[in-house]
Design a protein around this motif. Structure first.
Motif, PDB file in Angstrom:
ATOM      1  N   UNK A 109     -20.296   6.731 -12.925  1.00 10.42           N
ATOM      2  CA  UNK A 109     -20.232   5.466 -12.124  1.00 10.42           C
ATOM      3  C   UNK A 109     -21.121   5.121 -11.446  1.00 10.42           C
ATOM      4  N   UNK A 110     -21.743   3.957 -11.203  1.00 10.51           N
ATOM      5  CA  UNK A 110     -22.495   3.511 -10.813  1.00 10.51           C
ATOM      6  C   UNK A 110     -22.720   2.752  -9.225  1.00 10.51           C
ATOM      7  N   UNK A 111     -21.245   2.396  -9.384  1.00  4.54           N
ATOM      8  CA  UNK A 111     -20.877   1.921  -8.694  1.00  4.54           C
ATOM      9  C   UNK A 111     -18.918   1.483  -8.111  1.00  4.54           C
ATOM     10  N   UNK A 112     -18.379   2.273  -6.598  1.00  5.41           N
ATOM     11  CA  UNK A 112     -17.346   2.248  -6.893  1.00  5.41           C
ATOM     12  C   UNK A 112     -16.585   1.449  -6.670  1.00  5.41           C
ATOM     13  N   UNK A 113     -15.255   0.441  -6.978  1.00  6.94           N
ATOM     14  CA  UNK A 113     -14.972  -0.248  -6.642  1.00  6.94           C
ATOM     15  C   UNK A 113     -13.608   0.081  -6.494  1.00  6.94           C
ATOM     16  N   UNK A 114     -12.780  -0.536  -5.119  1.00  8.12           N
ATOM     17  CA  UNK A 114     -11.663  -0.025  -4.497  1.00  8.12           C
ATOM     18  C   UNK A 114     -10.480  -1.270  -4.445  1.00  8.12           C
ATOM     19  N   UNK A 115      -9.441  -1.020  -5.502  1.00  5.84           N
ATOM     20  CA  UNK A 115      -8.765  -2.425  -5.042  1.00  5.84           C
ATOM     21  C   UNK A 115      -7.293  -2.441  -4.461  1.00  5.84           C
ATOM     22  N   UNK A 116      -6.830  -4.229  -3.789  1.00  7.07           N
ATOM     23  CA  UNK A 116      -6.314  -3.571  -2.502  1.00  7.07           C
ATOM     24  C   UNK A 116      -5.271  -4.352  -3.180  1.00  7.07           C
ATOM     25  N   UNK A 117      -4.075  -4.108  -2.638  1.00  8.61           N
ATOM     26  CA  UNK A 117      -3.474  -5.532  -2.551  1.00  8.61           C
ATOM     27  C   UNK A 117      -3.636  -6.376  -0.821  1.00  8.61           C
ATOM     28  N   UNK A 118      -3.599  -7.889  -1.507  1.00  7.73           N
ATOM     29  CA  UNK A 118      -4.285  -8.738  -0.473  1.00  7.73           C
ATOM     30  C   UNK A 118      -3.381  -9.496   0.073  1.00  7.73           C
ATOM     31  N   UNK A 133      -7.204 -13.110   5.665  1.00  2.00           N
ATOM     32  CA  UNK A 133      -6.612 -12.327   4.647  1.00  2.00           C
ATOM     33  C   UNK A 133      -6.562 -11.257   5.245  1.00  2.00           C
ATOM     34  N   UNK A 134      -5.813 -10.763   4.774  1.00  3.24           N
ATOM     35  CA  UNK A 134      -5.470  -8.631   4.698  1.00  3.24           C
ATOM     36  C   UNK A 134      -4.756  -8.282   3.895  1.00  3.24           C
ATOM     37  N   UNK A 135      -5.413  -7.062   3.747  1.00  3.13           N
ATOM     38  CA  UNK A 135      -5.650  -6.006   2.640  1.00  3.13           C
ATOM     39  C   UNK A 135      -4.274  -4.639   3.027  1.00  3.13           C
ATOM     40  N   UNK A 136      -3.906  -3.681   1.518  1.00  2.00           N
ATOM     41  CA  UNK A 136      -3.463  -2.531   2.126  1.00  2.00           C
ATOM     42  C   UNK A 136      -4.114  -1.556   2.918  1.00  2.00           C
ATOM     43  N   UNK A 137      -3.251  -0.829   3.369  1.00  2.38           N
ATOM     44  CA  UNK A 137      -3.866  -0.115   4.347  1.00  2.38           C
ATOM     45  C   UNK A 137      -4.914   1.011   3.110  1.00  2.38           C
ATOM     46  N   UNK A 138      -4.536   1.605   1.864  1.00  2.00           N
ATOM     47  CA  UNK A 138      -5.185   2.145   1.331  1.00  2.00           C
ATOM     48  C   UNK A 138      -5.697   1.991  -0.114  1.00  2.00           C
ATOM     49  N   UNK A 178       0.164  -1.975   5.915  1.00  2.00           N
ATOM     50  CA  UNK A 178       1.590  -1.084   6.188  1.00  2.00           C
ATOM     51  C   UNK A 178       1.785  -1.108   4.364  1.00  2.00           C
ATOM     52  N   UNK A 179       1.314  -1.995   3.727  1.00  2.00           N
ATOM     53  CA  UNK A 179       1.819  -0.628   2.122  1.00  2.00           C
ATOM     54  C   UNK A 179       0.731  -0.002   1.889  1.00  2.00           C
ATOM     55  N   UNK A 180       1.503   0.842   0.794  1.00  2.09           N
ATOM     56  CA  UNK A 180       0.785   2.007   0.292  1.00  2.09           C
ATOM     57  C   UNK A 180       1.227   1.788  -0.926  1.00  2.09           C
ATOM     58  N   UNK A 181       2.698   2.006  -1.750  1.00  3.67           N
ATOM     59  CA  UNK A 181       2.513   2.054  -2.971  1.00  3.67           C
ATOM     60  C   UNK A 181       3.250   0.291  -3.429  1.00  3.67           C
ATOM     61  N   UNK A 182       3.288   0.221  -4.413  1.00  2.26           N
ATOM     62  CA  UNK A 182       3.726  -0.836  -5.484  1.00  2.26           C
ATOM     63  C   UNK A 182       5.292  -1.271  -4.774  1.00  2.26           C
ATOM     64  N   UNK A 183       6.138   0.284  -5.176  1.00  2.45           N
ATOM     65  CA  UNK A 183       7.421   0.012  -4.688  1.00  2.45           C
ATOM     66  C   UNK A 183       7.291  -0.653  -3.264  1.00  2.45           C
TER      67      UNK A 183
END
Length: 343
Positions: free
Chosen positions: A104-113, A196-201, A121-126
């Motif tokens: 992997x030459x570039x990491x991608x972080x996918x957040x709920x936005x 816009x805001x994003x999930x904590x993780x 405060x979202x940590x899970x899809x639940x």
């Protein structure tokens, strides 16, 4: 959070040592990618991935011609041999035995936005069960996302259409990468709108790989050479410059603690103040899972600094005045004008 173990490849400082390329280099690699705003798009958009892969291969002694195709054409071109490989294989997907893949030459972080700060405060899809979430097909088509049943996916072919979904309130949230969020928030701030805001993780941590068809002579050797030069470009600040990232936190000396990496050739309006590294901690791009530590080694343009005072002075002495103010977005503001007008 789902994290592929293969994401965090070792890129220790020992990789800086140059090795001669001992492979035939008389042909141009025919590589393909798909349109991806802020990463591969043509025209007034940024093609950061194209530039990175071309430079990394160039440092290794190889030439590459990179074509932007629609996903269906890219896939068929890879299957028929029209293209030798792909520059943006996402490691959420299944690998193919006919291809060899880079680290992997570039990491991608996918957040709920989302538009509301409560998403932080979202940590899970639940936590957002039964909500409608816009997502690009490049992610939605992968096996891990197909397993998520807690939300209703609104699949879209492009980043633009995913953002249009949330802008028009046709989706409650967006699942997308953190770099895209930064670029779109630049457009919002320029218009005086709330960001816009994003999930904590991250909900998923994935990464990009270069693939080459095994039928290519020395494909494995070419990939190995690419891995080395990609690692060098992380350490010497080239990735900061090409991707417009002020600071990257990565464990390049393999001691379990992040090192801080930047370049004097990128914007540093945040870095050129007194109260840092605390001021950049929230905005640093996390390259791997190593722990952040303000006492870690600081790398600027490949040079090592052991104190933030010395690092700050180096930046003050070397960052061009034009790079000491906030840059514009990599997203095309004209393309997004209608969305922003209706925001």
């Amino acid at each position: 959070m789902w994290t592929k173990k293969s994401l965090f490849f070792s890129c220790g400082l020992s990789l800086i040592a140059s090795t001669g390329v001992a492979f035939a280099q008389d042909e141009t690699l025919k590589l393909v990618t798909t349109e991806w705003e802020t990463f591969t798009s043509d025209g007034s958009h940024s093609a950061r991935l194209n530039e990175f892969v071309a430079e990394a291969l160039g440092r290794a002694g190889y030439h590459a011609n990179i074509t932007i195709e629609r996903p269906a054409f890219a896939g068929s071109g890879l299957n028929t041999g029209k293209y030798d490989g792909q520059i943006d294989f996402i490691d959420l997907d299944k690998t193919h035995p006919n291809f060899v893949y880079s680290s992997v030459y570039f990491p991608i972080h996918l957040h709920i936005i989302g538009k509301q700060a409560s998403v932080e405060s979202v940590r899970s899809f639940a936590q957002i069960r039964d909500s409608r979430v816009a997502v690009e097909n490049r992610y939605a088509a992968t096996p891990p996302l197909r397993l998520i049943k807690d939300v209703k996916w609104s699949r879209n072919p492009t980043t633009f259409e995913s953002i249009a979904n949330i802008a028009g309130n046709r989706s409650d949230y967006l699942l997308s990468d953190s770099l895209m969020l930064v670029e779109f928030n630049r457009l919002l701030k320029d218009r005086g709108e709330q960001p816009l805001h994003r999930s904590i993780n991250p909900m998923f941590t994935t990464g990009l790989q270069l693939s080459l068809n095994r039928s290519i002579t020395n494909a494995t050797s070419i990939i190995s050479a690419f891995n080395q030069t990609a690692a060098e470009m992380l350490v010497d600040g080239s990735i900061n410059t090409l991707f417009g990232i002020q600071w990257i936190a990565a464990d390049v000396d393999n001691n379990g603690t992040s090192d801080w990496i930047t370049s004097s050739n990128t914007f540093h309006s945040i870095a050129l103040i007194d109260n840092y590294p605390e001021s950049i901690g929230e905005n640093v791009y996390r390259w791997d899972s190593s722990a952040l530590d303000s006492t870690s080694t600081i790398l600027i343009d490949g040079n090592t600094f052991n104190s933030w005072g010395a690092a700050r002075q180096h930046l003050l002495n070397n960052v061009d005045e034009s790079l000491q103010s906030r840059r514009s977005s990599f997203l095309d503001k004209d393309a997004y004008k209608r969305i922003l007008d209706r925001w």
